[in-house]
Design a protein around this motif. Structure first.
Motif, mmCIF file in Angstrom:
data_model
loop_
_atom_site.group_PDB
_atom_site.id
_atom_site.type_symbol
_atom_site.label_atom_id
_atom_site.label_comp_id
_atom_site.label_asym_id
_atom_site.label_seq_id
_atom_site.Cartn_x
_atom_site.Cartn_y
_atom_site.Cartn_z
ATOM 1 N N ASP A 1 -42.702 79.336 -34.338
ATOM 2 C CA ASP A 1 -44.157 79.240 -34.508
ATOM 3 C C ASP A 1 -44.857 79.632 -33.205
ATOM 4 O O ASP A 1 -45.973 79.187 -32.927
ATOM 5 C CB ASP A 1 -44.583 77.825 -34.937
ATOM 6 C CG ASP A 1 -45.934 77.814 -35.660
ATOM 7 O OD1 ASP A 1 -46.471 78.907 -35.963
ATOM 8 O OD2 ASP A 1 -46.466 76.719 -35.906
ATOM 9 N N HIS B 1 -40.505 82.418 -38.025
ATOM 10 C CA HIS B 1 -41.950 82.152 -37.990
ATOM 11 C C HIS B 1 -42.497 82.377 -36.587
ATOM 12 O O HIS B 1 -42.358 81.522 -35.714
ATOM 13 C CB HIS B 1 -42.215 80.715 -38.450
ATOM 14 C CG HIS B 1 -43.628 80.444 -38.855
ATOM 15 N ND1 HIS B 1 -43.998 80.195 -40.161
ATOM 16 C CD2 HIS B 1 -44.770 80.385 -38.135
ATOM 17 C CE1 HIS B 1 -45.314 79.994 -40.215
ATOM 18 N NE2 HIS B 1 -45.802 80.101 -38.991
ATOM 19 N N GLU C 1 -48.624 82.724 -43.922
ATOM 20 C CA GLU C 1 -48.483 81.368 -44.334
ATOM 21 C C GLU C 1 -49.691 80.925 -45.143
ATOM 22 O O GLU C 1 -50.827 81.205 -44.776
ATOM 23 C CB GLU C 1 -48.236 80.433 -43.147
ATOM 24 C CG GLU C 1 -49.291 80.476 -42.045
ATOM 25 C CD GLU C 1 -48.869 79.641 -40.836
ATOM 26 O OE1 GLU C 1 -48.613 78.429 -40.987
ATOM 27 O OE2 GLU C 1 -48.804 80.209 -39.728
ATOM 28 N N HIS D 1 -42.661 75.277 -43.714
ATOM 29 C CA HIS D 1 -42.425 75.620 -42.308
ATOM 30 C C HIS D 1 -42.827 74.458 -41.411
ATOM 31 O O HIS D 1 -43.715 73.681 -41.751
ATOM 32 C CB HIS D 1 -43.136 76.943 -41.975
ATOM 33 C CG HIS D 1 -44.339 76.835 -41.103
ATOM 34 N ND1 HIS D 1 -44.240 76.788 -39.731
ATOM 35 C CD2 HIS D 1 -45.650 76.764 -41.403
ATOM 36 C CE1 HIS D 1 -45.472 76.689 -39.243
ATOM 37 N NE2 HIS D 1 -46.335 76.667 -40.219
ATOM 38 N N HIS E 1 -47.521 76.221 -45.119
ATOM 39 C CA HIS E 1 -48.010 75.387 -44.023
ATOM 40 C C HIS E 1 -48.576 74.124 -44.678
ATOM 41 O O HIS E 1 -49.425 74.209 -45.562
ATOM 42 C CB HIS E 1 -49.097 76.146 -43.262
ATOM 43 C CG HIS E 1 -49.828 75.318 -42.253
ATOM 44 N ND1 HIS E 1 -49.611 75.426 -40.894
ATOM 45 C CD2 HIS E 1 -50.787 74.363 -42.402
ATOM 46 C CE1 HIS E 1 -50.394 74.574 -40.259
ATOM 47 N NE2 HIS E 1 -51.125 73.919 -41.137
HETATM 48 ZN ZN ZN Z 1 -48.342 76.747 -39.825
#
Ligand code: ZN
Ligand code: ZN
Length: 262
Positions: A204, A6, A92, A154, A128
């Motif tokens: 992320d 991610h 996402e 995630h 998400h």
């Molecule tokens: Zn996210």
């Protein structure tokens, strides 16, 4: 080698460094990076980067923050690129009731539309989720028949109980990033409660920068700090090998391309 499942490498904070990030992957012990789309434009950028760099992959989708702007035309675009081998998932997508940048009813509708789209394209989903656990649970169970290709929650910040409920669905994975390195996190007991074959690593980036770089821009190379934290909690486990195998089990196209290369 680790897989960053991610990353938002098209973000203006990272875009100038993308070539360097790609060049340093083996030094940083990273084999593959999945670049995550959040709306039409960032999905196009994610796909363009995935096509440009051998070990980059991507997902396309509309984030709950952007749900209010989702158009039928965006879904048609996602469909039109879905056969691209570098596209590994829809995401996402999800629900975020913390910020409520999009009205909640619209977030739910756009999530359900994309769950259905992912099923028709036979792709897994990247979710998400923030402060919307009851509605997410209801939507996932109502749409269970669409989830056969798997999903990942995630940056999982939910409870052990919620995770246990989700594990009743087919192939549910839990991804962890920099936030597990923060002080006073309750993630240790959650991580230890999960089946090992459902754990994934992510950054992320440029968000969620792990300690000791918290407050600065996050990069894929910091994934090792997340892996180190997991190793502290799960000693005697090869976290890189485990989470890479898990990523390959969920994101099937990572394998496909691996076999083609070399
Ligand atoms: Zn996210
Ligand atoms: Zn993200």
């Amino acid at each position: 080698m680790m897989i960053d499942t991610h990353a938002h490498l098209y973000d203006e904070r990272l875009a100038p460094d993308v070539q360097e990030i790609a060049d340093n992957m083996s030094t940083d012990d990273i084999s593959q990076i999945i670049i995550i789309g959040c709306d039409r434009q960032s999905s196009e950028s994610a796909l363009a980067l995935a096509e440009k760099f051998k070990d980059f992959y991507c997902s396309v989708g509309v984030h709950p923050h952007d749900a209010v702007h989702a158009k039928q035309d965006d879904y048609q675009y996602f469909e039109s690129v879905a056969n691209n081998n570098k596209l590994v998932a829809i995401g996402e997508i999800g629900l975020d009731y913390h910020y409520n940048f999009s009205p909640q009813a619209i977030q739910r509708r756009v999530l359900e539309q994309q769950i259905e789209l992912a099923a028709s394209l036979k792709l897994p989903i990247i979710i998400h989720l923030r402060e919307a656990y009851d509605d997410m649970k209801a939507i996932l169970f109502q749409n269970q028949h669409y989830l056969r290709h798997g999903l990942v929650l995630h940056c999982y910040s939910g409870s052990i109980e919620f995770a246990r409920e989700c594990l009743k669905l087919d192939s549910v994975y839990f991804s962890f990033g920099g936030s597990i390195t923060f002080k006073n996190t309750d993630r240790e007991s959650v991580v230890k409660s999960l089946p090992l074959d459902r754990l994934l690593l992510e950054t992320d980036c440029p968000y969620m920068t792990p300690v000791p770089y918290r407050g600065k821009t996050n990069y894929p190379k910091y994934i090792k700090l997340v892996a180190q934290k997991l190793s502290e909690w799960l000693p005697n486990i090869d976290i890189s090998e485990l989470t890479s195998n898990n990523a390959h089990a969920l994101f099937k196209r990572l394998n496909q391309n691996n076999n083609q290369v070399l």
